[in-house]
Structure formats: C-alpha cells, structure tokens
Design a protein around this motif. Sequence first.
Motif, PDB file in Angstrom:
ATOM      1  N   TRP A 161     -12.259   3.697   0.788  1.00 44.65           N
ATOM      2  CA  TRP A 161     -12.356   3.424  -0.643  1.00 44.65           C
ATOM      3  C   TRP A 161     -11.544   4.443  -1.438  1.00 44.65           C
ATOM      4  O   TRP A 161     -11.654   5.642  -1.197  1.00 44.65           O
ATOM      5  CB  TRP A 161     -13.805   3.485  -1.111  1.00 44.65           C
ATOM      6  N   ASP A 162     -10.743   3.952  -2.388  1.00 41.14           N
ATOM      7  CA  ASP A 162     -10.032   4.828  -3.315  1.00 41.14           C
ATOM      8  C   ASP A 162     -10.782   4.817  -4.637  1.00 41.14           C
ATOM      9  O   ASP A 162     -10.914   3.757  -5.275  1.00 41.14           O
ATOM     10  CB  ASP A 162      -8.591   4.353  -3.517  1.00 41.14           C
TER      11      ASP A 162
ATOM     12  N   SER B 185      -7.239  10.602  -6.802  1.00 39.24           N
ATOM     13  CA  SER B 185      -8.391   9.826  -6.345  1.00 39.24           C
ATOM     14  C   SER B 185      -9.073  10.416  -5.119  1.00 39.24           C
ATOM     15  O   SER B 185      -8.476  11.170  -4.349  1.00 39.24           O
ATOM     16  CB  SER B 185      -7.964   8.388  -6.031  1.00 39.24           C
TER      17      SER B 185
ATOM     18  N   ARG C 165      -7.096  13.319  -3.143  1.00 43.18           N
ATOM     19  CA  ARG C 165      -5.650  13.155  -3.095  1.00 43.18           C
ATOM     20  C   ARG C 165      -5.050  13.446  -4.471  1.00 43.18           C
ATOM     21  O   ARG C 165      -5.551  12.972  -5.490  1.00 43.18           O
ATOM     22  CB  ARG C 165      -5.282  11.747  -2.639  1.00 43.18           C
TER      23      ARG C 165
ATOM     24  N   SER D  90     -14.763  12.486   3.190  1.00 42.01           N
ATOM     25  CA  SER D  90     -14.116  12.318   1.890  1.00 42.01           C
ATOM     26  C   SER D  90     -12.964  13.297   1.767  1.00 42.01           C
ATOM     27  O   SER D  90     -13.079  14.458   2.200  1.00 42.01           O
ATOM     28  CB  SER D  90     -15.100  12.582   0.750  1.00 42.01           C
TER      29      SER D  90
ATOM     30  N   ASN E 253      -0.504   9.083  -3.568  1.00 42.19           N
ATOM     31  CA  ASN E 253      -0.456   8.743  -2.148  1.00 42.19           C
ATOM     32  C   ASN E 253       0.281   9.804  -1.339  1.00 42.19           C
ATOM     33  O   ASN E 253       1.347  10.272  -1.730  1.00 42.19           O
ATOM     34  CB  ASN E 253       0.235   7.392  -1.950  1.00 42.19           C
TER      35      ASN E 253
ATOM     36  N   ARG F  80     -10.601   9.532  -1.471  1.00 36.81           N
ATOM     37  CA  ARG F  80     -10.576   8.525  -0.396  1.00 36.81           C
ATOM     38  C   ARG F  80     -11.860   8.754   0.404  1.00 36.81           C
ATOM     39  O   ARG F  80     -12.012   9.768   1.089  1.00 36.81           O
ATOM     40  CB  ARG F  80      -9.348   8.677   0.477  1.00 36.81           C
TER      41      ARG F  80
ATOM     42  N   ASN G   1      -9.644  -0.316   1.290  1.00 40.28           N
ATOM     43  CA  ASN G   1      -8.662  -0.497   2.353  1.00 40.28           C
ATOM     44  C   ASN G   1      -9.365  -0.917   3.638  1.00 40.28           C
ATOM     45  O   ASN G   1     -10.186  -0.170   4.178  1.00 40.28           O
ATOM     46  CB  ASN G   1      -7.884   0.795   2.580  1.00 40.28           C
TER      47      ASN G   1
ATOM     48  N   TYR H 190       0.840  -1.192   0.000  1.00 39.98           N
ATOM     49  CA  TYR H 190       0.000   0.000   0.000  1.00 39.98           C
ATOM     50  C   TYR H 190       0.876   1.243   0.000  1.00 39.98           C
ATOM     51  O   TYR H 190       2.097   1.167   0.091  1.00 39.98           O
ATOM     52  CB  TYR H 190      -0.935  -0.014   1.219  1.00 39.98           C
TER      53      TYR H 190
END
Length: 345
Positions: A301-302, A200, A220, A217, A230, A202, A316, A149
């Motif tokens: 969730w991504d 994305s 990213r 929410s 990330n 998250r 995740n 990850y």
Amino acid sequence: MHFDNPERIKVFLKNPNKKNYLKICKEVLVLWVTKKEVPMYYFKHLYKREIKNYKDYLGTKEAAEIREGKKLHQLEFTSILCNKLNFSLYCERSNIPTPKLIGHNLGNHFFSGSEMRKINNKTELIAFYEAIFESTQLETLFFRPLSQYGGKGIFKLRHDNIEAKLESEYQNLINGNYLYNEVITQHPKLNAIHGTSINSLRILTYIHNGEVNIISSIFRLGTAGAVVDNTSSGGLFIGIDDKTETLKKEGYRNLEFGGEVLTKHPDTNFEFLGFKMPYYKEACELVKKATAVIPNRLIGWDVAITPTGPIIIEGNAHPDLFAADVAYGGLLKNKQIQRIKAFIK
C-alpha cells in the motif's frame, strides 16, 4: 544487478565500504549453493561491510515466488489493484480515502463526471481541461497512467500553464490512458523534508488465518525537486520503527542512482533518525481496513499523510520487496514472511 549496466558495476567497484574480495567470494558461493541461483542481488547491498547477516535477505527467486505466487493473489482482487481507475472508483464506493478522482481518458475519449468527449485536436483538449478547472475551481491536476508503476508517466497540469504543458503532453494523453486527481495536500512535517513530492509510506500487508498483518513499513522520499518519490526514479527509502513510529537512521538509494546510504536528506539536510511519522497508527489501521475491502493476501500500500490523516494513493498487487528487505535488515527473519514462505510451499 546486471553486468550489462556499467553504472551499477562502477558503484560496486568504487564503494570503499565493501567487504574484502575474499569474503565477498565466500559469501557469494554460500548463497549460490543455498539459494540455488547465481546471487547477483548480493551486489546491490549485501557486499557492504556492515551486513553481517547476509543470509537473512531474500534471494531473487524467493522474492519472485512471493511477489507472483498464485496462492497469494486472486484475479478478482488484482484486477482492482492493477488498474488505477478501477482502484479509485472501487475505493470511492467503499469509503476508503483516496485522492479525489476528477476525470480520466481512454485514448482520445475523455471523461469528466457524466460527460464524455471525443478529442480530435489540441484546441479541443485545452477546452476540455479549461472546463474542468472552471467547474472544480482547482488550480492543479495530478495525472497518472492507468497501468504504469514506478512513477512513470506522472505529471502535473497547472491552470496557469495549461497550453504549454499540453503542447508537450498531447501525444502521450491522446494515445494513452490516464486518470486525473485532485492534488494531495501533504502534512507540513513531511513538506519540511522534501516539499515538491508527495512522500509516501509503503506498507506491506499479509492476510494470515483471516487476520490482516503488517509485514513492514518504509518511508519513501523524492529528491532533486522531483514530483514523485519512487525509488526507481531516484528517490530514497527509509525504514520505520513500528514500535516508536519513528524513522530509522539511514536512508538508501537504488544502485543505479549511486547506491548511497544517507542519514540526511541530500536537498534539505533533514536528519532522518527519530523523526516521528504523523498519523502512523492511523495509516496502519487504514490499510488494514482497505485490505478487508480488497482481500488479496499480499498487498503493498502507498499511503500519503495529509494534515488531517492518511490517504491511500494506490495498492500494489505485486509489490517489489527489495526496499523493504534492505530497510528491515533482512526479511527472512520477519515472522510474516516466514508464514508466507510456509504457505506457498
């Protein structure tokens, strides 16, 4: 924050926006007593002058209890979420939109469609991927390790650069476990902010009394030409106003990457405030649908946004809560987090 990380300490010491040391000491002492832990997390964000409600943020122990809480996670579901191959196959079977799975490998055993090949050298590996490019007519494949990850191990393989890329990645592939997807086409409005990464959402979900709820929410963004968004790889995160579906004013970087608070993207100067997220409602509905299919109580969730709608990159099972905590302005005042804390007592 760990004192064995000199860069984090430097960022804190050099930040002109920190509270005075007397106030810092007082607030640290209060958290130490109330949280029953040394509040090193305070020095990641809460030391800044604008943070008045420092008691509303999750302590390290509280966050760990939520992320790892046995009452929130069920092995049958986490086993799907924690392995990207399991997740991709399960979503495909359940009609949950995810990046198209092209193939995968388990060590030197390589799979594509119904075919399996044992690869013994670079020449055979090049031939394997040449066959995939020819059969799919794709120009690029997106590679992800099955169980890592934070953007670790991710890379792209282009058809026009196949030999050079496999020269550098051969040992990683032959000794690792990867899946390869079709590359996501990102919504043009998100490309305008940072186009080399898939940027994305998250979205955190929690199941309460059988109902799937959105906790919070964030958005990213990658930086400096990175292919991943990330935060552990230098990306930014920004809160989303759920009612207006727009970005909040400020984006944040993790302390080890400078800890900046930015109102514009550092590469494109794109202003965050007021940007309306395409297909935001649809993204929220999609993760609710996906949670019904994989009913773990807590999931991060991504979600990527394509020109035609949202698509789930991964789920995740034990999502990091720091970015959501910062972007939300203190998750302890969040109704769903309050429900979680009451549930896991």
